[in-house]
Design an enzyme around this catalytic site. Structure first.
Site, mmCIF file in Angstrom:
data_model
loop_
_atom_site.group_PDB
_atom_site.id
_atom_site.type_symbol
_atom_site.label_atom_id
_atom_site.label_comp_id
_atom_site.label_asym_id
_atom_site.label_seq_id
_atom_site.Cartn_x
_atom_site.Cartn_y
_atom_site.Cartn_z
ATOM 1 N N TYR A 4 0.810 -1.216 -0.088
ATOM 2 C CA TYR A 4 -0.036 -0.081 0.108
ATOM 3 C C TYR A 4 1.081 1.045 0.044
ATOM 4 O O TYR A 4 1.536 1.637 1.040
ATOM 5 C CB TYR A 4 -1.044 -0.014 1.231
ATOM 6 C CG TYR A 4 -1.933 1.176 1.223
ATOM 7 C CD1 TYR A 4 -2.298 1.888 0.327
ATOM 8 C CD2 TYR A 4 -2.683 0.969 2.568
ATOM 9 C CE1 TYR A 4 -3.126 2.902 0.512
ATOM 10 C CE2 TYR A 4 -3.620 1.965 2.463
ATOM 11 C CZ TYR A 4 -4.011 2.900 1.508
ATOM 12 O OH TYR A 4 -4.858 3.928 1.534
ATOM 13 N N LYS A 29 -1.499 -1.330 -4.321
ATOM 14 C CA LYS A 29 -2.335 -0.169 -4.068
ATOM 15 C C LYS A 29 -1.754 1.023 -4.588
ATOM 16 O O LYS A 29 -0.889 1.437 -3.729
ATOM 17 C CB LYS A 29 -3.176 -0.304 -3.007
ATOM 18 C CG LYS A 29 -4.205 0.669 -3.021
ATOM 19 C CD LYS A 29 -4.940 0.695 -1.556
ATOM 20 C CE LYS A 29 -6.045 1.717 -1.553
ATOM 21 N NZ LYS A 29 -6.685 1.693 -0.124
#
Length: 292
Positions: A133, A161
């Site tokens: 992330y 992400k």
């Protein structure tokens, strides 16, 4: 593995302040039935920092039941900014979890060599594939495309992400030369359409709590190369995302879901406070009529 729309679920609360497990299961079922490819539990949208260990277990169990019934991917956010505790959390994930969303170490700013060492150590310890992330405006750590490309070569790092606050040069560089088997999904809701146009395969999008099918169609349109349809959808949905993020996430989303009768309360836990009535009303209107 990451292709498609993944909904990072809110954690609804009852009027007495407990986790509303029935509401979680209902939301999870509805989103998967509308075409979402998977769910993300215990992300920022789920107020993970405000949940105690027992509550986190309840959320994972509820999501795992629904995902197992529908053969959908369950990704769980794993928090921590030191490697040892993060590795222990990964090793403690229950069955039914298909991937772990792990943030670049926050606050410490370990540098890119530290980021590489951190994720390589986690990749050797984890029982499930990792999704990095990248959200530098929260972590304080800038990371170049070359670093993600190096990490993406590890077989236990499935993708990332990407939530850099926009489309930057590193996003262009990374998506132009991805390691084999390494997938990128967008995490900035307002910028998901251009990121998909550059080659992202999906999104982890809080805005998809509303207009779920629209976001599914947006991902499908870009993946199919239907630029005209995707561009039109992207513009409409970006307007919804702007309204839903008018106040800190997930306060407006919870306000709209409560107004629609989908969760018991709009409550969030301090230091978050509920969204104002005007923000909720505006977002609710756009959710119903996103093209207007």
């Amino acid at each position: 593995m990451l292709r498609g729309l993944h909904v990072p679920l809110v954690t609804p609360f009852t009027s007495s302040g407990e986790v509303a497990v029935d509401a979680i299961e209902k939301l999870a079922s509805d989103y998967l039935d509308q075409g979402a490819a998977g769910l993300v539990a215990l992300g920022t949208t789920g107020e993970v920092a405000a949940l105690d260990p027992g509550e986190r277990e309840l959320v994972i169990e509820a999501c795992a039941r629904v995902c197992a019934e529908r053969q959908a991917l369950l990704t769980v956010g794993v928090t921590g900014n030191d490697t040892r505790s993060t590795a222990r959390a990964l090793q403690g994930l229950p069955s039914g979890v298909g991937a772990a969303l792990v943030t670049v170490p926050y606050f410490l700013r370990p540098g890119e060599r530290g980021v590489i060492a951190h994720f390589e150590a986690l990749a050797e310890a984890t029982p499930v594939p990792l999704v990095i992330y990248h959200i530098p405006y929260r972590t304080g750590q800038a990371v170049r495309a070359a670093t993600f490309r190096q990490l993406g070569a590890h077989p236990m790092i499935a993708g990332m992400k990407y939530a850099a606050g926009g489309i930057d040069q590193d996003a262009v560089d990374l998506l132009g030369d991805l390691p084999e088997g390494f997938e990128v999904v967008g995490g900035d809701d307002a910028f998901i359409s251009p990121l998909l146009a550059l080659g992202a395969v999906g999104g982890i999008l809080a805005s998809a709590h509303l207009q779920t099918r629209g976001f599914v169609e947006l991902v499908e349109a870009w993946n199919a190369g239907d630029a005209a349809r995707a561009r039109a959808l992207g513009h409409r949905l970006a307007r919804l995302s702007a309204a839903l993020f008018a106040e800190p996430n997930p306060t407006v989303i919870k306000g709209v879901l409560h107004a629609q009768g989908l969760i018991p309360t709009p409550d969030v836990r301090l230091p978050l406070v509920p969204a104002g009535e005007a923000a909720v009303s505006q977002a609710r209107l756009i959710a119903v009529h996103p093209g207007e």
